[in-house]
Structures are given as structure tokens and as C-alpha cells.
Scaffold this active site. Structure first.
Site, PDB file in Angstrom:
ATOM      1  CB  THR A  71      -1.047   0.029   1.354  1.00  0.00           C
ATOM      2  OG1 THR A  71      -1.825  -1.128   1.012  1.00  0.00           O
ATOM      3  CG2 THR A  71      -1.623   1.149   1.172  1.00  0.00           C
ATOM      4  CD  GLN A 182      -2.287 -11.243  -4.197  1.00  0.00           C
ATOM      5  OE1 GLN A 182      -1.809 -12.428  -4.118  1.00  0.00           O
ATOM      6  NE2 GLN A 182      -2.871 -10.575  -3.280  1.00  0.00           N
ATOM      7  CB  SER A 202       3.306  -6.867   0.324  1.00  0.00           C
ATOM      8  OG  SER A 202       3.040  -6.956   1.782  1.00  0.00           O
ATOM      9  CB  CYS A 329      -7.074  -6.195  -0.322  1.00  0.00           C
ATOM     10  SG  CYS A 329      -6.235  -7.609  -0.557  1.00  0.00           S
TER      11      CYS A 329
HETATM   12  N1  PLP Z   1      -1.921  -4.598  -4.075  1.00  0.00           N
HETATM   13  C1  PLP Z   1      -2.321  -5.927  -4.025  1.00  0.00           C
HETATM   14  C2  PLP Z   1      -2.470  -6.389  -5.667  1.00  0.00           C
HETATM   15  C3  PLP Z   1      -2.785  -6.442  -3.169  1.00  0.00           C
HETATM   16  O1  PLP Z   1      -3.163  -7.980  -3.072  1.00  0.00           O
HETATM   17  C4  PLP Z   1      -2.579  -6.176  -1.701  1.00  0.00           C
HETATM   18  C5  PLP Z   1      -2.977  -6.884  -0.563  1.00  0.00           C
HETATM   19  O2  PLP Z   1      -3.553  -6.477   0.469  1.00  0.00           O
HETATM   20  C6  PLP Z   1      -1.920  -4.984  -1.685  1.00  0.00           C
HETATM   21  C7  PLP Z   1      -1.519  -4.197  -2.817  1.00  0.00           C
HETATM   22  C8  PLP Z   1      -1.521  -4.105  -0.305  1.00  0.00           C
HETATM   23  O3  PLP Z   1      -0.485  -4.739   0.246  1.00  0.00           O
HETATM   24  P1  PLP Z   1      -0.061  -4.464   1.767  1.00  0.00           P
HETATM   25  O4  PLP Z   1      -1.111  -5.356   2.715  1.00  0.00           O
HETATM   26  O5  PLP Z   1       1.216  -5.080   1.792  1.00  0.00           O
HETATM   27  O6  PLP Z   1      -0.444  -3.071   2.092  1.00  0.00           O
END
Ligand code: PLP
Length: 380
Positions: A71, A182, A202, A329
Site C-alpha cells: 500500500t 500477487q 509485500s 484487502c
Molecule cells: N496490492 C495488491 C495487489 C494486493 O493484493 C495487496 C494486498 O493487500 C496490496 C496491494 C496491499 O498490500 P499491503 O497489505 O502490503 O499493504
């Protein structure tokens, strides 16, 4: 219970947890403390992790900056580039291209960029959820500065034609960012060969801890492509200030190394399990629909609709299954999935959809039981 929500998050691998532990205890130093061995040990550990992450994606270690997760990385790529471009040329109009099926951290950051005066095009995708190259080419304007597209869709698992998109970006001298959250650790990748400029990832989707991730920033000496989002003590070469989360960084490094070592094997294993799961589901539940691309999809993802059966009503009968109704998410908002609407799923079928995602510890026996549970919940 049977956990089928590995796209939402994954358990920390015991090997990762074990590697992290000393950095909470005896190796508690601050990597920025260059005057003593507590600091050096921590600094060496973060350098090693940087190398492990870089090696997984085909980057150089100095092209990896640690963040608090994808994020943050997504927001940083967008606002860091706006800041840089405005600094270089305040009068220049900016045009960014993204799609209608991005993760909310791109969708909302792009909407916020529009409020800052950036012109943003949200390109429609085909019925599988992929960016069409011809549509993309037509969207390019003289002042287009950034293309940002998700590599593997978090809801439907569809893989975008990233190599082709990167090529078009390069030909038109447009920066290319991809949200690879992903895809990281699941698909083989080499960011250098592909010519990607910025890439978000991530740790918690690949058996690492939560709250840690990174942004790959292609080195473009002597300048960096983007400005910082977070200013302060100058950590991470001044690009991302704040004391490093050493245990989490160590964990992400080991998680990346485990992924690299097992990628080929796990890809095949999960692909076969996932295909087995789909064949069994199709046979057991008449009317079931697969959303997304039949083959160009992450090996661990199924996204299925049961027309006439709202997933909200199914969930109480699926207590033993860890599945997701939307992207999971977000924060449980009840609005219809923009991804499913974006690929043309009928609005009355969207709420009848489940995402089933498998992972490192999923077994065939679990999937056989899951089919029975799902079948029972539908015929209820
Ligand atoms: N982008 C994608 C494609 C995701 O699946 C996620 C999952 O939550 C995120 C961004 C956000 O990642 P994070 O939880 O590390 O902020």
C-alpha cells in the site's frame, strides 16, 4: 478449518520466524548506529535481506527500498513521481494511465492524484481482466508520464501482459510501475530484463511478516526516478526515512529466498492442485462460473460465482472454510467488487462470488473436503 485465503495473507513460514527471532532479542541494534557492533549486525542483516529480495526479482540490491508494505509502495510510486516531475517542470501537464481493476491502493491514490491536477485514465480491461495492448496504445498522449498496471490481479488472479506493456512504456518514454504484490514470489520475474521502472511488493503474501514490503526503483544514475514520500532521518539513502524494521526486513529476506528456492516446484504443485480443485468444483456444482482467465492466471487462485447464491448467505454454512467474498484487502465494505464489475460480471452475480486461494500448505485432501463443504452449502 481449511484456509483458502492465501491471497489475503499467509502464515509466516517457521523458517522465517526462526530467522527473525534474534533481531527482536540480542541483535536489537539500529542499523543507523554506525559506531558499534550492535548497529553493524543490524545493518549487515538488512543488507543481506536486500540482496535476497533483489535476487528473487532480478534487481540490484541498491534498487530495493524497504517500506511498510505494498500500500505504501503504491502510494509512494504515484506521489513520489508527481513530486519529482512537478519539481523538475512545474508547468508541465501530467497524464497517467492505469486500469479499472487495480487494487484499492492504486485506485484511490490515482483518484487523489486527479485532485492534484493530474489527468488520469482508468482503462477498461477485457473480460478476463487484462489490459488490451491496442487500447493502451490509443490512450497514450504527448504528456503521458506514467503507466501503472497490476501484474496479477488480487481478486481474479489474471496475469497482465507485463512484458508487452513495459515495452510500450519504454518506446514512448513513459515510466512504468507495476503492483506486483500477487506476482512476487509466485511467478518467475526479472525486472531488469523486462525494463520495469517501479515495482511494489509485500512480504505477508509470501510467508513473511505483515507490515513490511518494498519498492523496486530502477537505478538511473545519478538521479533517482522519484522523490521521497516520507522525510526524516535520511534512512534508505534519504528515500524512505524512519528507523528500519530490522526483524521484519530479515523475515522478508528469508521469505524471498525460500520463494526463490521453491518457486518452480511450488508453481507446478499449486497449479495442479488448483486445476484439480476447479475440475471437482465444476463437477459437483452445476452452474458454477469461473471468473478471470482460464490459463493466464496465478497458479493459486480461483474466483468463482454461484448465480442465485449470495456469498453472504453461504458464509455461515462455510464456517470451516477460510474463503473471501471480495478482495479482503479492503475493510469489509459491502460495495460491489469493482474488479468483477470491471470484467463485466452481471451486478446480480457479483455478490454470489467467492475467491478461493491456495498456498504452500494446501493439500489435495483439504481441497476434496472443501468441495464437499461448498457443495453442501449450495444445495442447502
Ligand atoms: N496490492 C495488491 C495487489 C494486493 O493484493 C495487496 C494486498 O493487500 C496490496 C496491494 C496491499 O498490500 P499491503 O497489505 O502490503 O499493504
Amino acid at each position: 478449518g481449511i484456509y483458502l485465503d492465501y491471497n489475503a495473507t499467509t502464515p509466516v513460514d517457521p523458517v522465517v520466524f526462526h530467522a527473525m527471532e534474534p533481531y527482536f532479542k540480542e541483535h536489537f541494534g539500529n542499523p543507523a548506529s554506525a559506531a558499534h557492533h550492535w548497529g553493524w549486525i543490524a545493518e549487515n542483516a538488512t543488507n543481506k535481506a536486500r540482496t535476497q529480495v533483489a535476487s528473487l526479482i532480478g534487481a540490484k540490491p541498491n534498487e530495493i527500498t524497504f517500506t511498510a508494505g505494498a500500500t505504501e509502495s503504491n502510494n509512494w510510486a504515484i506521489f513520489g513521481l508527481i513530486s519529482k516531475l512537478r519539481e523538475e517542470n512545474p508547468q508541465e501537464p501530467l497524464h497517467f494511465i492505469t486500469s479499472t481493476v487495480e487494487h484499492s491502493s492504486i485506485m484511490k491514490a490515482m483518484a487523489a492524484a486527479e485532485k492534484l491536477g493530474v489527468e488520469v485514465d482508468f482503462l477498461p480491461v477485457n473480460s478476463y481482466g487484462q489490459v488490451e495492448i491496442e487500447t493502451l496504445k490509443k490512450a497514450i498522449k504527448p504528456h503521458t508520464k506514467l503507466m501503472s498496471f497490476i501484474w496479477v490481479n488480487n481478486e481474479i488472479g489474471t496475469i497482465n501482459p507485463i512484458a508487452e506493456i513495459a515495452k510500450i512504456a519504454k518506446e514512448n518514454q513513459i515510466y512504468f510501475h507495476t503492483d506486483a504484490t500477487q506476482a512476487f514470489g509466485k511467478l518467475p520475474m526479472n525486472v531488469t530484463d523486462l525494463g520495469i521502472d517501479l515495482m511494489s511488493f509485500s512480504a505477508h503474501k509470501v510467508y513473511g511478516p505483515k507490515g513490511i514490503g518494498g519498492l523496486y526503483i530502477r537505478s538511473k544514475d545519478p538521479k533517482v526516478l522519484i522523490n521521497p514520500l516520507i522525510y526524516g532521518g535520511g534512512q534508505e539513502k534519504g528515500l524512505r526515512s524512519g528507523t528500519l524494521n530490522v526483524p521484519a526486513i530479515v523475515g522478508m529476506g528469508v521469505a524471498a529466498e525460500l520463494c526463490k528456492n521453491t518457486l518452480e516446484h511450488e508453481y507446478e504443485r499449486q497449479l495442479q492442485l488448483r486445476n484439480f480443485f476447479w475440475e471437482k468444483l465444476k463437477a459437483a456444482i452445476p452452474g458454477i462460473i469461473l471468473n478471470g482467465h482460464p490459463t493466464e492466471r496465478a497458479p493459486n487462485n480461483l474466483n468463482v460465482s454461484f448465480p442465485g447464491h449470495k456469498s453472504e448467505q453461504l458464509l455461515p454454512r462455510l464456517q470451516k472454510l477460510g474463503v473471501s467474498t471480495g478482495s479482503a484487502c479492503g475493510t469489509g465494505s459491502m460495495s460491489l467488487s469493482h474488479v468483477l464489475l470491471g470484467i463485466g460480471v452481471a451486478p446480480d452475480v457479483v455478490p454470489c462470488t467467492l475467491r478461493l486461494s491456495i498456498g504452500r500448505w494446501t493439500t489435495q485432501e483439504e481441497l476434496e473436503r472443501a468441495v464437499e463443504i461448498l457443495k453442501g452449502s449450495i444445495s442447502h
